[in-house]
Scaffold this motif. Structure first.
Motif, PDB file in Angstrom:
ATOM      1  N   LYS A 102       0.835  -1.198   0.000  1.00  0.00           N
ATOM      2  CA  LYS A 102       0.000   0.000   0.000  1.00  0.00           C
ATOM      3  C   LYS A 102       0.875   1.254   0.000  1.00  0.00           C
ATOM      4  CE  LYS A 102      -4.171  -1.831   2.205  1.00  0.00           C
ATOM      5  NZ  LYS A 102      -5.123  -1.662   3.326  1.00  0.00           N
ATOM      6  N   THR A 103       0.445   2.234  -0.768  1.00  0.00           N
ATOM      7  CA  THR A 103       1.161   3.512  -0.824  1.00  0.00           C
ATOM      8  C   THR A 103       0.180   4.652  -0.596  1.00  0.00           C
ATOM      9  OG1 THR A 103       0.855   3.620  -3.230  1.00  0.00           O
ATOM     10  CG2 THR A 103       2.906   2.648  -2.424  1.00  0.00           C
ATOM     11  N   ASN A 104       0.685   5.746  -0.081  1.00  0.00           N
ATOM     12  CA  ASN A 104      -0.131   6.938   0.133  1.00  0.00           C
ATOM     13  C   ASN A 104      -0.405   7.598  -1.214  1.00  0.00           C
ATOM     14  OD1 ASN A 104      -1.282   9.372   0.803  1.00  0.00           O
ATOM     15  ND2 ASN A 104       0.262   9.927   2.332  1.00  0.00           N
ATOM     16  N   PRO A 105      -1.664   7.716  -1.638  1.00  0.00           N
ATOM     17  CA  PRO A 105      -1.940   8.299  -2.956  1.00  0.00           C
ATOM     18  C   PRO A 105      -1.456   9.737  -3.084  1.00  0.00           C
ATOM     19  CG  PRO A 105      -3.966   8.054  -1.676  1.00  0.00           C
ATOM     20  CD  PRO A 105      -2.893   7.319  -0.937  1.00  0.00           C
ATOM     21  N   LEU A 106      -1.389  10.470  -1.970  1.00  0.00           N
ATOM     22  CA  LEU A 106      -0.934  11.860  -2.024  1.00  0.00           C
ATOM     23  C   LEU A 106       0.579  11.967  -2.181  1.00  0.00           C
ATOM     24  CD1 LEU A 106      -3.178  13.518   0.717  1.00  0.00           C
ATOM     25  CD2 LEU A 106      -3.585  13.294  -1.742  1.00  0.00           C
ATOM     26  N   ARG A 143       2.315  10.082  -4.295  1.00  0.00           N
ATOM     27  CA  ARG A 143       2.695   9.712  -5.658  1.00  0.00           C
ATOM     28  C   ARG A 143       2.926  10.950  -6.516  1.00  0.00           C
ATOM     29  NH1 ARG A 143      -0.657   4.516  -7.937  1.00  0.00           N
ATOM     30  NH2 ARG A 143       0.172   2.959  -6.484  1.00  0.00           N
ATOM     31  N   GLU A 170       5.799  -3.853 -10.093  1.00  0.00           N
ATOM     32  CA  GLU A 170       6.023  -3.027  -8.901  1.00  0.00           C
ATOM     33  C   GLU A 170       7.480  -3.124  -8.444  1.00  0.00           C
ATOM     34  OE1 GLU A 170       1.931  -2.913  -6.358  1.00  0.00           O
ATOM     35  OE2 GLU A 170       2.896  -4.861  -6.551  1.00  0.00           O
ATOM     36  N   GLU A 175      -5.146  -0.121  -9.319  1.00  0.00           N
ATOM     37  CA  GLU A 175      -4.564   0.952  -8.511  1.00  0.00           C
ATOM     38  C   GLU A 175      -3.147   0.649  -8.037  1.00  0.00           C
ATOM     39  OE1 GLU A 175      -5.366   4.081  -7.567  1.00  0.00           O
ATOM     40  OE2 GLU A 175      -6.884   3.926  -9.105  1.00  0.00           O
ATOM     41  N   ARG A 176      -2.686  -0.572  -8.219  1.00  0.00           N
ATOM     42  CA  ARG A 176      -1.307  -0.898  -7.849  1.00  0.00           C
ATOM     43  C   ARG A 176      -0.306  -0.305  -8.840  1.00  0.00           C
ATOM     44  NH1 ARG A 176      -1.296  -7.282  -7.041  1.00  0.00           N
ATOM     45  NH2 ARG A 176       0.940  -6.862  -6.838  1.00  0.00           N
ATOM     46  N   GLY A 184       0.790   2.832 -11.757  1.00  0.00           N
ATOM     47  CA  GLY A 184       0.851   4.284 -11.697  1.00  0.00           C
ATOM     48  C   GLY A 184       2.249   4.760 -11.361  1.00  0.00           C
ATOM     49  N   SER A 241       7.900   4.376 -12.663  1.00  0.00           N
ATOM     50  CA  SER A 241       6.464   4.415 -12.903  1.00  0.00           C
ATOM     51  C   SER A 241       6.026   3.122 -13.577  1.00  0.00           C
ATOM     52  CB  SER A 241       6.092   5.611 -13.790  1.00  0.00           C
ATOM     53  OG  SER A 241       6.703   5.481 -15.069  1.00  0.00           O
ATOM     54  N   ASP A 300      -7.463   5.730 -16.547  1.00  0.00           N
ATOM     55  CA  ASP A 300      -7.171   7.107 -16.937  1.00  0.00           C
ATOM     56  C   ASP A 300      -7.365   7.323 -18.428  1.00  0.00           C
ATOM     57  OD1 ASP A 300      -6.296   7.593 -14.283  1.00  0.00           O
ATOM     58  OD2 ASP A 300      -4.339   6.767 -14.775  1.00  0.00           O
TER      59      ASP A 300
END
Length: 445
Positions: free
Chosen positions: A132-136, A138, A244, A296-297, A299, A307, A334
């Protein structure tokens, strides 16, 4: 119940006397591919070995629990399993081995080589279901990715870290387009997940992709249509986990998943087997939650990470663009590229339907001249296709619509810009210059 109490008692005694806990049980029910056995300690996703009547072992995976029993799905549906067969934990199943030696190789969902290459030494691990990563945290998608396909580079510009769906029915050139991007992209690493496809297509795609200059940067994870639904889901997760891992090493990765619909079908099989209620067109709720979790993994990464640009093929059954999987994917992605059967029948390849396709980040990464030219190109294409029957019947007189007159005049050049031989590459710079040259514009520097 007695078997469960005995297992719990044995576990307590093992802890008290510092003995290893016995992670095994016996089959109490088997209905074809779902095993019910004693409730030994295990989590969902744990891989187990099951004894068979011919003296060999087969693989199974924990998928749920019922009445203090474990439920497992067998990877090989032809396994000769009987009631009372021993089930033993083999692997937690939550981490995979990764490393640079994956490049140039084709593997299955369990990491076994499918090619004739030497054994791989993989020293790193990565969670199968990602981190899990913080979307903010990225980074924004602010750089173009050259995929080597003219119509995409110029009219549907893709950014590094963007997630795009390729929506298509059968037989409209989807695999050819994916092969072009795999060979021609400027990405550092290419990870291809061939999930639920025909074995012949898997073999053909693998032979073509791993037989050129792109081999040294490409990894293929393949699980054909005849394999267990759990293996197909695990194959999709493994391909994403490998992408990833390379992103964490600072690489710009192109992830191609062919196809997301087959993964959804696999999840539907498992969900229905567990008793989930089917909703829209037979898809249980777990399918709707699985698709965003997988997409969502990908991006952009965090900090110095690279990326993952994702291309997910979505099969429109019967050319129905309102299929539940299509709708769910289109809402989370997207952008999407719709391949048209009408254009394929006209001999236009790639058969991209520009009027129904969109890149949601193009306006953020493309120059103003390119955006203006792309919008006008799209308008002319749409105008011509809407009036094509009228024009062919001779019912349209020139001079009534200036834009339509220009569309008729430029139609051969518009088609020439869209069409591209499968063995020919078109760089991003050449593609944009060719687009702007159609309307006598100059590239802004």
């Amino acid at each position: 119940m007695r078997g469960v109490l005995k297992q719990v008692t044995d576990d307590i005694e093992a802890l008290a006397f510092d003995k290893p806990i016995q992670l095994s049980g016996k089959v109490s029910r088997f209905d074809g591919h779902i095993i019910e056995c004693d409730g030994f300690p295990a989590t969902i996703g744990t891989l187990c070995h099951v004894d068979t009547q011919n003296g060999e072992m087969t693989n199974a995976e924990v998928i749920g629990f019922r009445d203090s029993h474990n439920l497992l799905s067998v990877h090989d549906h032809n396994s000769q399993i009987s009631v009372g067969a021993r089930v033993t934990v083999n692997d937690g199943g939550h981490s995979i081995q990764v490393g640079p030696e994956l490049l140039g190789r084709a593997i299955d969902a369990l990491g076994h080589p499918l090619d004739d290459g030497p054994p791989m030494r993989l020293d790193d691990e990565w969670p199968l279901n990602g981190r899990k990563t913080n979307p903010l945290a990225r980074r924004a998608v602010d750089q173009q990715l050259d995929v080597g396909v003219r119509v995409i580079n110029s009219l549907l510009t893709i950014g590094r870290g963007q997630r795009v769906g390729i929506i298509a029915g059968s037989g409209v050139g989807k695999s050819v387009l994916l092969g072009m991007m795999t060979r021609f992209t400027e990405a550092d690493i290419v990870v291809v997940g061939l999930i639920g496809e025909r074995a012949r297509e898997v073999a053909s795609f693998t032979a073509e992709t791993l037989n050129g200059s792109s081999r040294a940067r490409t990894v293929i994870v393949a699980e054909p249509a005849d394999r267990s639904p759990l293996l197909r889901i695990r194959g999709a997760n493994r391909a994403t986990a490998i992408a990833e891992y390379f992103r964490s090493k600072g690489k710009n990765v192109l992830l191609i998943m062919d196809s997301l619909t087959r993964v959804a079908h696999a999840r539907r099989e498992i969900g229905l087997a567990l008793g989930e209620q089917p909703t829209s067109k037979g898809y249980p709720p777990s399918v709707v939650s699985m698709i965003p979790a997988l997409i969502e993994r990908t991006g952009t990464g965090i900090g110095s990470e690279g990326s993952i640009t994702g291309f997910y093929t979505v099969l429109a059954d019967g050319d129905d663009a309102n299929d539940p999987v299509v709708d769910t994917a289109r809402a989370i992605l997207d952008g999407h590229i719709l391949l048209s059967r009408d254009q394929a029948q006209m001999g236009i390849y790639p058969a991209v339907d520009l009027s129904a396709s969109v890149s949601r980040v193009m306006n953020d990464i493309a120059g103003s001249n390119q955006i203006q030219a792309a919008q006008y190109f799209r308008r002319l294409i749409t105008l011509y296709m809407e009036n094509r029957d009228l024009i062919l019947m001779g019912g349209y007189a020139p001079g009534q619509d200036q834009d339509l007159d220009l569309a008729v005049q430029l139609w051969p050049k518009l088609m020439e810009h869209i069409q591209q031989p499968f063995d020919q590459v078109s760089s991003s710079e050449d593609s944009i210059n060719a687009l702007i040259a159609l309307f006598n514009m100059q590239v802004q520097t």
